[in-house]
Design a protein around this motif. Structure first.
Motif, mmCIF file in Angstrom:
data_model
loop_
_atom_site.group_PDB
_atom_site.id
_atom_site.type_symbol
_atom_site.label_atom_id
_atom_site.label_comp_id
_atom_site.label_asym_id
_atom_site.label_seq_id
_atom_site.Cartn_x
_atom_site.Cartn_y
_atom_site.Cartn_z
ATOM 1 N N ARG A 1 0.772 -1.056 -0.092
ATOM 2 C CA ARG A 1 -0.043 0.021 0.195
ATOM 3 C C ARG A 1 0.959 1.344 0.028
ATOM 4 N N LEU A 2 1.824 1.337 0.929
ATOM 5 C CA LEU A 2 2.583 2.399 0.985
ATOM 6 C C LEU A 2 3.500 2.466 -0.365
ATOM 7 N N ALA A 3 4.021 1.637 -0.956
ATOM 8 C CA ALA A 3 4.925 1.599 -2.197
ATOM 9 C C ALA A 3 4.091 2.107 -3.387
ATOM 10 N N ASP A 4 2.633 1.911 -3.482
ATOM 11 C CA ASP A 4 1.641 2.372 -4.356
ATOM 12 C C ASP A 4 1.565 3.846 -4.270
ATOM 13 N N GLU A 5 1.146 4.205 -3.014
ATOM 14 C CA GLU A 5 0.963 5.247 -2.684
ATOM 15 C C GLU A 5 2.281 6.466 -3.144
ATOM 16 N N LEU A 6 3.392 5.971 -2.697
ATOM 17 C CA LEU A 6 4.538 6.770 -3.054
ATOM 18 C C LEU A 6 4.822 6.653 -4.471
ATOM 19 N N ALA A 7 4.747 5.653 -5.088
ATOM 20 C CA ALA A 7 5.158 5.559 -6.549
ATOM 21 C C ALA A 7 3.977 6.544 -7.292
ATOM 22 N N ALA A 8 2.759 6.737 -6.930
ATOM 23 C CA ALA A 8 1.768 7.518 -7.453
ATOM 24 C C ALA A 8 2.123 9.053 -7.589
ATOM 25 N N GLU A 9 2.734 9.375 -6.209
ATOM 26 C CA GLU A 9 3.114 10.570 -6.086
ATOM 27 C C GLU A 9 4.375 10.914 -7.086
ATOM 28 N N ALA A 10 5.236 10.029 -7.143
ATOM 29 C CA ALA A 10 6.548 10.428 -7.563
ATOM 30 C C ALA A 10 6.347 9.949 -9.243
ATOM 31 N N ALA A 11 5.320 9.459 -9.742
ATOM 32 C CA ALA A 11 4.899 9.380 -11.119
ATOM 33 C C ALA A 11 5.042 10.356 -12.068
ATOM 34 N N PRO A 12 4.533 11.735 -11.413
ATOM 35 C CA PRO A 12 4.593 12.893 -12.423
ATOM 36 C C PRO A 12 6.284 13.514 -12.823
ATOM 37 N N PHE A 13 6.978 12.977 -11.911
ATOM 38 C CA PHE A 13 8.401 13.244 -12.250
ATOM 39 C C PHE A 13 9.315 12.295 -12.784
ATOM 40 N N VAL A 14 8.641 11.242 -13.495
ATOM 41 C CA VAL A 14 9.318 10.318 -14.107
ATOM 42 C C VAL A 14 8.637 9.834 -15.495
ATOM 43 N N SER A 15 9.354 9.808 -16.491
ATOM 44 C CA SER A 15 8.898 9.580 -17.946
ATOM 45 C C SER A 15 9.752 8.609 -18.534
ATOM 46 N N PRO A 16 9.680 7.697 -19.172
ATOM 47 C CA PRO A 16 8.477 6.672 -19.046
ATOM 48 C C PRO A 16 8.129 6.101 -17.819
ATOM 49 N N ILE A 17 7.024 5.631 -17.519
ATOM 50 C CA ILE A 17 6.797 4.729 -16.307
ATOM 51 C C ILE A 17 6.974 3.388 -16.731
ATOM 52 N N PRO A 18 7.652 2.547 -16.281
ATOM 53 C CA PRO A 18 7.930 1.234 -16.388
ATOM 54 C C PRO A 18 6.957 0.384 -16.100
ATOM 55 N N PRO A 19 6.724 -0.748 -16.625
ATOM 56 C CA PRO A 19 5.604 -1.827 -16.073
ATOM 57 C C PRO A 19 6.036 -2.603 -15.033
ATOM 58 N N VAL A 20 6.316 -2.006 -13.987
ATOM 59 C CA VAL A 20 7.025 -3.034 -12.876
ATOM 60 C C VAL A 20 6.360 -2.675 -11.601
ATOM 61 N N PRO A 21 6.525 -3.230 -10.416
ATOM 62 C CA PRO A 21 5.740 -3.308 -9.301
ATOM 63 C C PRO A 21 6.161 -1.925 -8.738
ATOM 64 N N SER A 22 5.490 -1.466 -7.831
ATOM 65 C CA SER A 22 5.711 0.005 -7.397
ATOM 66 C C SER A 22 7.010 0.059 -6.246
ATOM 67 N N GLU A 23 7.237 -0.817 -5.592
ATOM 68 C CA GLU A 23 8.687 -0.940 -4.898
ATOM 69 C C GLU A 23 9.684 -0.982 -5.716
ATOM 70 N N THR A 24 9.512 -1.780 -6.737
ATOM 71 C CA THR A 24 10.870 -1.630 -7.879
ATOM 72 C C THR A 24 10.911 -0.490 -8.400
ATOM 73 N N LEU A 25 9.780 0.292 -8.804
ATOM 74 C CA LEU A 25 9.994 1.572 -9.363
ATOM 75 C C LEU A 25 10.619 2.568 -8.598
ATOM 76 N N LEU A 26 10.168 2.583 -7.296
ATOM 77 C CA LEU A 26 11.053 3.448 -6.117
ATOM 78 C C LEU A 26 12.321 3.278 -5.889
#
Length: 269
Positions: A212-237
């Protein structure tokens, strides 16, 4: 939901790195104050014995003895503590013993004004009341500040802390190609701090809370990252943190190299 952070106690650098600026505990601060008090009384007793000896050999009359006594009190309990604190940049023998240092509430170094205010009020709350006023105010304030600290805008910072072993974030396997082309902007300080805290404590969270925390933090970080890779939220962080660290380290190295080359040219000129 986010990890609990006391924002009022947090000092962040420009890259969202929390400066280790923990206030020293009440017990340790009291122990350091007792050491400094004993030193002050020892110096005063030395003046007293010196005054008695000078009186016995006829150097002092009654008026001179009274002036000497006042001077001994001022030097022992005001001039000496202030001088030592200024000379040692916020430290004293008592603070050295417990690993503390007096700093401003913003973490900066104190000056003569801060030390003088603390020393002047210290005569009242530490020596004249045998520390009772300092104990009461220290026990009631979050940073164990005595009255002099509250007026001067200072507190006792812990400077001898165990070194934290931190491992640099590694780029997750299979994301090298993404990292080569990804546009990862600088994150807001608070968000970067929350991500760092999450990654360091993720192993201690329950699986549901971790996701849950990983999803929330990844959603907040998404506007600063491009492109968004199709990976789990924690992996993205982890990937975002690793990319930012690598690029900022490279930028600092280039800046240092440029500064060295410029300095070398100026020396040759």
């Amino acid at each position: 939901m986010s990890l609990p952070i006391d924002a009022s106690e947090e000092i962040l650098s420009g890259e969202a790195v929390a400066i280790d600026a923990q206030p020293i505990g009440f017990i340790l601060r009291a122990a350091g104050a007792i050491i400094d008090m004993l030193i002050g009384f020892a110096v005063y007793l030395a003046f007293v014995f010196l005054g008695i000896w000078l009186g016995e050999i006829g150097v002092f009359d009654d008026a001179t003895a009274r002036i000497y006594q006042v001077a001994a009190i001022v030097i022992s309990f005001l001039v000496l503590p202030v001088t030592v604190e200024v000379a040692m940049r916020g430290r004293s023998l008592g603070k050295l013993a417990v690993g503390g240092r007096i700093v401003r509430v913003d973490g900066g170094a104190i000056g003569f004004r801060h030390s003088f205010i603390r020393g002047l009020l210290g005569v009242l709350e530490v020596y004249m009341t045998l520390g009772s006023v300092a104990i009461i105010t220290g026990a009631l304030t979050p940073r164990s500040q005595r009255l002099g600290d509250l007026v001067a805008g200072t507190y006792s910072q812990r400077v001898r802390v165990p070194a934290l072993v931190t491992l640099p974030p590694m780029l997750p396997q299979g994301m090298s190609e993404w990292a080569r082309v990804a546009d990862v902007a600088k994150l807001p300080d608070r968000l970067a701090r929350r991500i760092s805290q999450f990654l360091s404590s993720a192993a201690m969270l329950s699986p549901a809370a971790r996701v849950r925390l990983a999803d929330e933090l990844a959603a907040e970080a998404a506007p600063f990252v491009s492109p968004i890779p199709p990976v789990p939220s924690e992996t993205l962080l982890v990937a975002i943190t690793a990319v930012r660290r690598t690029r900022e380290t490279r930028a600092l190295a280039l800046a240092d190299d440029r500064a060295e080359r410029l300095t070398g040219r100026r020396v040759r000129v």
